[in-house]
Design a protein around this motif. Structure first.
Motif, mmCIF file in Angstrom:
data_model
loop_
_atom_site.group_PDB
_atom_site.id
_atom_site.type_symbol
_atom_site.label_atom_id
_atom_site.label_comp_id
_atom_site.label_asym_id
_atom_site.label_seq_id
_atom_site.Cartn_x
_atom_site.Cartn_y
_atom_site.Cartn_z
ATOM 1 N N ALA A 1 6.011 -0.381 4.234
ATOM 2 C CA ALA A 1 7.342 -0.450 4.850
ATOM 3 C C ALA A 1 7.768 0.970 5.182
ATOM 4 N N GLY A 2 8.514 1.099 6.271
ATOM 5 C CA GLY A 2 8.940 2.425 6.705
ATOM 6 C C GLY A 2 10.369 2.763 6.358
ATOM 7 N N ASP A 3 11.081 1.814 5.722
ATOM 8 C CA ASP A 3 12.467 2.089 5.341
ATOM 9 C C ASP A 3 12.832 1.276 4.100
ATOM 10 N N GLY A 4 14.022 1.533 3.584
ATOM 11 C CA GLY A 4 14.453 0.906 2.342
ATOM 12 C C GLY A 4 14.667 -0.584 2.442
ATOM 13 N N PHE A 5 15.301 -1.034 3.508
ATOM 14 C CA PHE A 5 15.571 -2.466 3.640
ATOM 15 C C PHE A 5 14.281 -3.248 3.883
ATOM 16 N N GLY A 6 13.332 -2.634 4.585
ATOM 17 C CA GLY A 6 12.028 -3.267 4.740
ATOM 18 C C GLY A 6 11.329 -3.414 3.403
ATOM 19 N N ALA A 7 11.485 -2.404 2.543
ATOM 20 C CA ALA A 7 10.898 -2.466 1.202
ATOM 21 C C ALA A 7 11.526 -3.591 0.394
ATOM 22 N N LEU A 8 12.843 -3.725 0.484
ATOM 23 C CA LEU A 8 13.533 -4.783 -0.261
ATOM 24 C C LEU A 8 13.083 -6.160 0.208
ATOM 25 N N ARG A 9 12.860 -6.315 1.499
ATOM 26 C CA ARG A 9 12.367 -7.604 2.008
ATOM 27 C C ARG A 9 10.995 -7.921 1.430
ATOM 28 N N GLU A 10 10.132 -6.916 1.393
ATOM 29 C CA GLU A 10 8.792 -7.120 0.848
ATOM 30 C C GLU A 10 8.865 -7.516 -0.628
ATOM 31 N N VAL A 11 9.704 -6.831 -1.380
ATOM 32 C CA VAL A 11 9.812 -7.085 -2.823
ATOM 33 C C VAL A 11 10.293 -8.512 -3.085
ATOM 34 N N THR A 12 11.202 -9.004 -2.241
ATOM 35 C CA THR A 12 11.748 -10.341 -2.458
ATOM 36 C C THR A 12 10.834 -11.445 -1.956
ATOM 37 N N GLN A 13 9.942 -11.135 -1.007
ATOM 38 C CA GLN A 13 9.171 -12.188 -0.351
ATOM 39 C C GLN A 13 7.695 -12.236 -0.753
ATOM 40 N N VAL A 14 7.173 -11.150 -1.339
ATOM 41 C CA VAL A 14 5.735 -11.051 -1.594
ATOM 42 C C VAL A 14 5.490 -10.674 -3.052
ATOM 43 N N HIS A 15 4.444 -11.239 -3.652
ATOM 44 C CA HIS A 15 4.058 -10.797 -4.996
ATOM 45 C C HIS A 15 3.464 -9.397 -4.907
ATOM 46 N N LEU A 16 3.985 -8.498 -5.710
ATOM 47 C CA LEU A 16 3.501 -7.119 -5.735
ATOM 48 C C LEU A 16 3.181 -6.716 -7.170
ATOM 49 N N ASP A 17 2.141 -5.899 -7.319
ATOM 50 C CA ASP A 17 1.811 -5.349 -8.638
ATOM 51 C C ASP A 17 2.416 -3.972 -8.846
ATOM 52 N N ALA A 18 2.758 -3.275 -7.755
ATOM 53 C CA ALA A 18 3.358 -1.943 -7.871
ATOM 54 C C ALA A 18 3.951 -1.533 -6.528
ATOM 55 N N VAL A 19 4.873 -0.569 -6.591
ATOM 56 C CA VAL A 19 5.487 0.009 -5.394
ATOM 57 C C VAL A 19 5.356 1.519 -5.476
ATOM 58 N N VAL A 20 4.894 2.146 -4.402
ATOM 59 C CA VAL A 20 4.907 3.604 -4.270
ATOM 60 C C VAL A 20 6.063 3.926 -3.340
ATOM 61 N N LEU A 21 7.105 4.557 -3.868
ATOM 62 C CA LEU A 21 8.373 4.703 -3.146
ATOM 63 C C LEU A 21 8.690 6.152 -2.821
ATOM 64 N N ASP A 22 8.733 6.447 -1.522
ATOM 65 C CA ASP A 22 9.209 7.757 -1.062
ATOM 66 C C ASP A 22 10.729 7.774 -1.131
ATOM 67 N N LEU A 23 11.303 8.938 -1.411
ATOM 68 C CA LEU A 23 12.763 9.015 -1.524
ATOM 69 C C LEU A 23 13.451 9.344 -0.203
ATOM 70 N N GLY A 24 12.738 9.991 0.724
ATOM 71 C CA GLY A 24 13.364 10.412 1.977
ATOM 72 C C GLY A 24 13.288 9.330 3.027
ATOM 73 N N LEU A 25 14.053 8.260 2.855
ATOM 74 C CA LEU A 25 14.009 7.122 3.779
ATOM 75 C C LEU A 25 15.116 7.226 4.820
ATOM 76 N N PRO A 26 14.931 6.666 6.009
ATOM 77 C CA PRO A 26 15.912 6.842 7.086
ATOM 78 C C PRO A 26 17.196 6.025 6.911
ATOM 79 N N ASP A 27 17.135 4.909 6.179
ATOM 80 C CA ASP A 27 18.304 4.040 6.082
ATOM 81 C C ASP A 27 18.972 4.058 4.712
ATOM 82 N N LEU A 28 18.210 4.326 3.676
ATOM 83 C CA LEU A 28 18.730 4.360 2.308
ATOM 84 C C LEU A 28 18.189 5.579 1.595
ATOM 85 N N ASP A 29 18.994 6.168 0.731
ATOM 86 C CA ASP A 29 18.432 7.161 -0.179
ATOM 87 C C ASP A 29 17.460 6.430 -1.092
#
Length: 240
Positions: free
Chosen positions: A31-59
């Motif tokens: 995902a290229g932004d924070g809200f895209g990441a949130l959609r993935e987390v809610t819709q897909v089974h994930l074992d881990a997230v690698v999260l950059d802090l400098g996102l265009p829509d959310l800190d």
């Protein structure tokens, strides 16, 4: 095959991370932004997230808190912010570990494998070691040290009757030290037996100890429970 979500707004960096993870046997989503990441987390089974802090829509720190509000998926934060106060804030907000940019692909795989081991998810690197590669960890017993009571089974810690709000890693660290009350434990041993990753730098332990001290109401300059033995390690003792 563990599934990892890469959240990174820079397309070239994102692609590089995807390639490194895929080469090491991970199923990668991105995902290229924070809200895209949130959609993935809610819709897909994930074992881990690698999260950059400098996102265009959310800190990224806000994205981390939102992820924690809906999921317990392990989160490895990738940040250019190396300030200790900021790192402690991220760990308290729910990050399982962090990497300071720039970092190598090898560092990413080592940290991610360690996070997955600690959170009981399978990882390619861990599976490759095979059965019997390491001895089973000694079960940690409940311990009372002064006014501090730690119960590894219930994963609770109380100080003077007040429950401590600890991150997963802070609790693991405190429980291990409580199990070895009065013994000096080296940072290398903590990385090997608590983090289960002996090749991570000592700053990882220092950051968690600093946060743990604060929650115990003490400072390194005026310790009560956590005593540093210079050049040797750390020990948990009852205050005098």
């Amino acid at each position: 095959m563990p599934s990892v979500l890469v959240v990174e707004d820079d397309p070239s960096i994102r692609q590089s991370l995807i390639e490194v993870l895929a080469e090491h046997g991970y199923a990668v989503r991105s995902a290229g932004d924070g809200f895209g990441a949130l959609r993935e987390v809610t819709q897909v089974h994930l074992d881990a997230v690698v999260l950059d802090l400098g996102l265009p829509d959310l800190d990224g720190a806000d994205a981390l808190r939102m992820i924690r509000g809906i999921s317990s998926v392990p989160v490895l934060v990738a940040t250019a912010r190396d300030d200790e106060t900021e790192i402690i804030r991220l760990l308290n907000a729910g990050a399982d570990d962090y990497l300071v940019k720039p970092f190598s692909g090898g560092q990413l795989i080592a940290r991610l494998s360690a996070v997955l081991r600690r959170t009981s998810h399978a990882s390619p690197a861990h599976a490759a070691a095979g059965p019997g590669a390491s001895q089973a960890a000694e079960p940690l017993r409940p311990a009372t040290v002064g006014e501090l009571a730690v119960d590894p089974g219930a994963r609770t810690a109380y100080l003077a009757g007040r429950e401590l709000r600890l991150t997963r890693r802070e609790f693991d660290l405190l429980a291990f030290l409580a199990h070895h009350t009065g013994q000096v434990v080296s940072k290398r041993r903590l990385l090997t037996e608590v983090w289960r990753e002996p090749y991570v730098d000592d700053q990882t332990v220092d950051v968690h100890l600093s946060s743990l001290r604060r929650k115990l109401g003490e400072r390194a300059a005026a310790p009560r429970y956590l005593l540093t033995v210079r050049g040797v390690g750390i020990k948990l003792v009852a205050p005098r």
